[in-house]
Design a protein around this motif. Structure first.
Motif, mmCIF file in Angstrom:
data_model
loop_
_atom_site.group_PDB
_atom_site.id
_atom_site.type_symbol
_atom_site.label_atom_id
_atom_site.label_comp_id
_atom_site.label_asym_id
_atom_site.label_seq_id
_atom_site.Cartn_x
_atom_site.Cartn_y
_atom_site.Cartn_z
ATOM 1 N N PHE A 5 0.828 -1.204 0.000
ATOM 2 C CA PHE A 5 0.000 0.000 0.000
ATOM 3 C C PHE A 5 0.865 1.257 0.000
ATOM 4 C CE2 PHE A 5 -2.141 3.317 2.548
ATOM 5 C CZ PHE A 5 -3.203 3.593 1.697
ATOM 6 N N GLN A 6 1.865 1.297 0.872
ATOM 7 C CA GLN A 6 2.725 2.475 0.946
ATOM 8 C C GLN A 6 3.469 2.693 -0.358
ATOM 9 O OE1 GLN A 6 2.752 4.721 3.279
ATOM 10 N NE2 GLN A 6 1.350 3.590 4.630
ATOM 11 N N GLU A 7 3.967 1.635 -0.938
ATOM 12 C CA GLU A 7 4.689 1.755 -2.205
ATOM 13 C C GLU A 7 3.776 2.286 -3.304
ATOM 14 O OE1 GLU A 7 7.938 -1.090 -3.895
ATOM 15 O OE2 GLU A 7 6.010 -1.836 -4.639
ATOM 16 N N GLN A 8 2.575 1.738 -3.389
ATOM 17 C CA GLN A 8 1.650 2.147 -4.445
ATOM 18 C C GLN A 8 1.082 3.548 -4.207
ATOM 19 O OE1 GLN A 8 1.512 0.610 -7.157
ATOM 20 N NE2 GLN A 8 2.349 -1.393 -6.616
ATOM 21 N N MET A 9 0.884 3.921 -2.948
ATOM 22 C CA MET A 9 0.363 5.254 -2.663
ATOM 23 C C MET A 9 1.401 6.336 -2.989
ATOM 24 S SD MET A 9 -2.774 5.274 -1.954
ATOM 25 C CE MET A 9 -2.871 6.999 -1.460
ATOM 26 N N GLU A 10 2.662 6.041 -2.806
ATOM 27 C CA GLU A 10 3.695 7.002 -3.197
ATOM 28 C C GLU A 10 3.624 7.290 -4.688
ATOM 29 O OE1 GLU A 10 7.642 6.009 -1.996
ATOM 30 O OE2 GLU A 10 7.098 5.718 0.117
ATOM 31 N N ILE A 11 3.385 6.245 -5.454
ATOM 32 C CA ILE A 11 3.252 6.422 -6.905
ATOM 33 C C ILE A 11 1.974 7.196 -7.216
ATOM 34 C CG2 ILE A 11 2.913 5.197 -9.090
ATOM 35 C CD1 ILE A 11 4.609 2.911 -7.827
ATOM 36 N N ALA A 12 0.867 6.837 -6.560
ATOM 37 C CA ALA A 12 -0.412 7.501 -6.818
ATOM 38 C C ALA A 12 -0.340 8.993 -6.483
ATOM 39 C CB ALA A 12 -1.520 6.827 -6.004
ATOM 40 N N LYS A 13 0.335 9.343 -5.391
ATOM 41 C CA LYS A 13 0.434 10.751 -4.974
ATOM 42 C C LYS A 13 1.308 11.571 -5.923
ATOM 43 C CE LYS A 13 -0.344 9.774 -0.072
ATOM 44 N NZ LYS A 13 0.274 9.687 1.284
ATOM 45 N N SER A 14 2.171 10.881 -6.657
ATOM 46 C CA SER A 14 3.054 11.604 -7.590
ATOM 47 C C SER A 14 2.367 11.909 -8.917
ATOM 48 C CB SER A 14 4.320 10.775 -7.851
ATOM 49 O OG SER A 14 4.013 9.630 -8.646
ATOM 50 N N LYS A 15 1.152 11.382 -9.097
ATOM 51 C CA LYS A 15 0.450 11.555 -10.369
ATOM 52 C C LYS A 15 -0.517 12.736 -10.308
ATOM 53 C CE LYS A 15 1.083 8.718 -12.966
ATOM 54 N NZ LYS A 15 2.243 8.539 -13.896
ATOM 55 N N ALA A 16 -0.659 13.416 -11.420
ATOM 56 C CA ALA A 16 -1.673 14.454 -11.522
ATOM 57 C C ALA A 16 -3.045 13.789 -11.626
ATOM 58 C CB ALA A 16 -1.402 15.332 -12.739
ATOM 59 N N ALA A 17 -4.088 14.547 -11.352
ATOM 60 C CA ALA A 17 -5.450 14.005 -11.423
ATOM 61 C C ALA A 17 -5.733 13.466 -12.817
ATOM 62 C CB ALA A 17 -6.461 15.087 -11.064
ATOM 63 N N GLY A 18 -6.133 12.191 -12.884
ATOM 64 C CA GLY A 18 -6.450 11.583 -14.175
ATOM 65 C C GLY A 18 -5.258 11.091 -14.963
ATOM 66 N N GLU A 19 -4.040 11.287 -14.443
ATOM 67 C CA GLU A 19 -2.838 10.850 -15.173
ATOM 68 C C GLU A 19 -2.665 9.336 -15.040
ATOM 69 O OE1 GLU A 19 2.015 11.650 -15.280
ATOM 70 O OE2 GLU A 19 0.749 12.621 -13.769
ATOM 71 N N ALA A 20 -2.396 8.682 -16.149
ATOM 72 C CA ALA A 20 -2.274 7.221 -16.170
ATOM 73 C C ALA A 20 -0.900 6.771 -15.697
ATOM 74 C CB ALA A 20 -2.540 6.697 -17.574
ATOM 75 N N LEU A 21 -0.823 5.515 -15.303
ATOM 76 C CA LEU A 21 0.468 4.906 -14.979
ATOM 77 C C LEU A 21 1.356 4.894 -16.221
ATOM 78 C CD1 LEU A 21 -0.650 1.775 -12.911
ATOM 79 C CD2 LEU A 21 0.484 3.820 -12.017
ATOM 80 N N ASN A 22 2.665 4.889 -15.987
ATOM 81 C CA ASN A 22 3.611 4.808 -17.092
ATOM 82 C C ASN A 22 4.738 3.845 -16.743
ATOM 83 O OD1 ASN A 22 5.544 6.267 -15.485
ATOM 84 N ND2 ASN A 22 4.553 8.176 -16.108
ATOM 85 N N TRP A 23 5.674 3.702 -17.654
ATOM 86 C CA TRP A 23 6.784 2.759 -17.503
ATOM 87 C C TRP A 23 7.599 3.049 -16.239
ATOM 88 C CZ3 TRP A 23 8.305 -1.717 -19.654
ATOM 89 C CH2 TRP A 23 9.635 -2.121 -19.480
ATOM 90 N N GLN A 24 7.864 4.323 -15.963
ATOM 91 C CA GLN A 24 8.665 4.683 -14.795
ATOM 92 C C GLN A 24 7.944 4.285 -13.502
ATOM 93 O OE1 GLN A 24 8.172 6.814 -17.443
ATOM 94 N NE2 GLN A 24 10.248 6.380 -18.228
#
Length: 477
Positions: A314-333
């Motif tokens: 959860f912590q790992e994935q939330m760090e990624i989610a918080k780094s994204k703009a609203a509506g921005e999709a996941l990417n390779w990085q």
């Protein structure tokens, strides 16, 4: 009396000739130093013992017991009606992976050929050559890293839509059924650009019936699971043929827009007829369907079962989610940052392998570890000689993702994707799809298992007896 003798003479001669050749054959065979082991019962061999171990949820016990009794390197058995040499441990895995086609070649049990008639053109002179050409030409282009990077936003979007429709409205869900639906939906979208939910659902029914029959006893009588699978395979073939023909018509009428950049479009650019193209597409769907759904199901199961694992994921994935703009999709990085989550997936695949291994056929007599494998014998490599072997994984029944941190397990001990020229070409595709799905699940729900002791049964792959019922607690509520 003479008349009786004359009547019996031909039968006597035939009988003597038969026993002569039988004696000659057996004498010659006895001189061969075959692997130690047992052929089991007449006809059925040791299949009953193998199936019984699977029903107990411990298929590895069948192999580890024989490794201890006969040889840790290679032993003889008889499964699915075939004399078979099981190659064991990392050395056995490496030998089979790296000696094809020098010593062994492609082999598929006859009963599966009645169902799995897809992906390979059996009319060609060399099925082996044709299969390797498919892997070396079409698949690398479709599954190269540059292409896979472009699929990640699509994976993310389909996962979000799937969870919103099939998970969010409910307090409890059966993960196995839904992960199968998700895997099939994504495969249809990616391979043939099919996005109509109603058409996908209609085509999924017989496809699921066909796949279920692959792990049933090969009894082709009306009403049996295998018989239903054979019938379902014909429906699946007809459905896919209709899709292929429709695309062919669209290309003819409007080539600029109809020839999409999916794998169906690439296949239709070639010289193969529509029948073979439809078989290829079904083969690709089949190759990822149960492996991806199994991996997703048990990864979610383990995350739900172990709170400390859930918390780290959860912590790992939330760090990624918080780094994204609203509506921005996941990417390779983003995917590359999911290091611990991938360790969890790997440990799940170690304990609950999506595929048990595969078979080969000896194309010549050869020697391994001082024993001879005769031409025509079947060989078998399986995850069950290493994945739960305490020699390679201490406390093998313990769920411990840290095994995959750092350098990870020793080579050829963790083999969920096989190895050598037949290593699963979709392994990176699988990693991206699984991780993008897990990201969306854990950032939307807190999970717990309704039945922590739900039984797991093994056939071709493990499956939870009741579909893996998971309780959902929406985050932020």
């Amino acid at each position: 009396m003479d008349r009786i003798f004359l009547d019996l003479a031909p039968l006597t001669i035939v009988t003597l000739v038969f026993f002569f050749f039988a004696f000659f054959f057996l004498s010659k065979r006895n001189k061969i130093n075959l692997p130690a082991g047992s052929a089991g019962w007449p006809i059925i061999g040791e299949m009953w013992e193998y199936l019984k171990a699977g029903r107990r949820g411990a298929p590895h016990s069948f192999f580890l017991k024989r490794m201890a009794s006969y040889s840790p390197a290679v032993f003889r058995t008889k499964l699915i009606g075939q004399d078979m040499a099981v190659f064991c441990g990392p050395a056995g895995n490496k030998f089979l992976f790296t000696n094809e086609p020098k010593y062994v070649g492609l082999w598929l049990p006859k009963h599966l050929q009645k169902v799995v008639i897809f992906a390979i053109d059996s009319s060609k002179e060399s099925v082996e050559k044709e299969a390797m050409e498919l892997r070396s030409n079409l698949l690398p282009e479709f599954l190269r890293p540059e292409a896979l990077k472009e699929y990640i936003p699509l994976m993310d979007a389909i996962a979000k839509d799937h969870l919103e429709e099939h998970w969010a409205p409910y307090k409890e869900v059966k993960v196995l059924l839904l992960s199968k639906a998700y895997s099939y939906t994504f495969g249809c979208n990616l391979l043939i650009s099919l996005t109509d939910p109603k058409q996908i659902a209609r085509m999924h029914g017989p496809f699921k019936e066909m796949v279920t029959g692959l792990s049933s006893l090969p009894i082709n009588f009306p009403g049996t699971p295998f018989n239903r699978a054979v019938k379902a395979s014909r429906i699946v073939g007809a459905d896919m043929m209709a899709v292929v023909k429709q695309r062919r018509r669209e290309i003819k009428e409007n080539p600029e827009t109809a020839n999409r950049t999916d794998i169906l479009g690439k296949l239709l650019d070639g010289s193969e007829d529509d029948g073979m193209v439809s078989k290829r597409i079904i083969g690709f769907l089949l190759g990822s369907y149960h492996t991806l759904s199994t991996a997703i199901t048990f990864t979610i199961s383990h995350i739900a079962e172990y709170p400390h694992v859930y918390e780290r994921v959860f912590q790992e994935q939330m760090e990624i989610a918080k780094s994204k703009a609203a509506g921005e999709a996941l990417n390779w990085q983003d995917i590359q940052k999911m290091k611990y989550s991938w360790c969890v997936v790997c440990e799940s695949m170690r304990l609950m392998p999506p595929s048990k291994g595969s078979f080969r056929q000896a194309i010549t007599d050869f020697t391994y570890e001082g024993v001879t494998i005769p031409k025509g014998w079947k060989t078998h490599w399986t995850v069950h000689t290493t994945h739960r072997n305490p020699k390679y994984f201490p406390e093998p029944d313990k769920f411990d993702p840290s095994r995959f941190e750092g350098k990870g397990p020793a080579p050829y001990t963790f083999v969920p994707f096989g190895g050598g020229p037949r290593m699963c070409p979709g392994r990176e595709y699988a990693r991206l799809e699984i991780l993008s799905f897990i990201h969306n699940v854990v950032t939307k729900f807190k999970l717990s298992k309704v039945d922590p002791n739900e039984k797991v049964i093994y056939r071709n792959n493990p499956f939870p007896a009741n579909g893996m019922l998971i309780r959902l607690e929406p985050l932020g509520k």
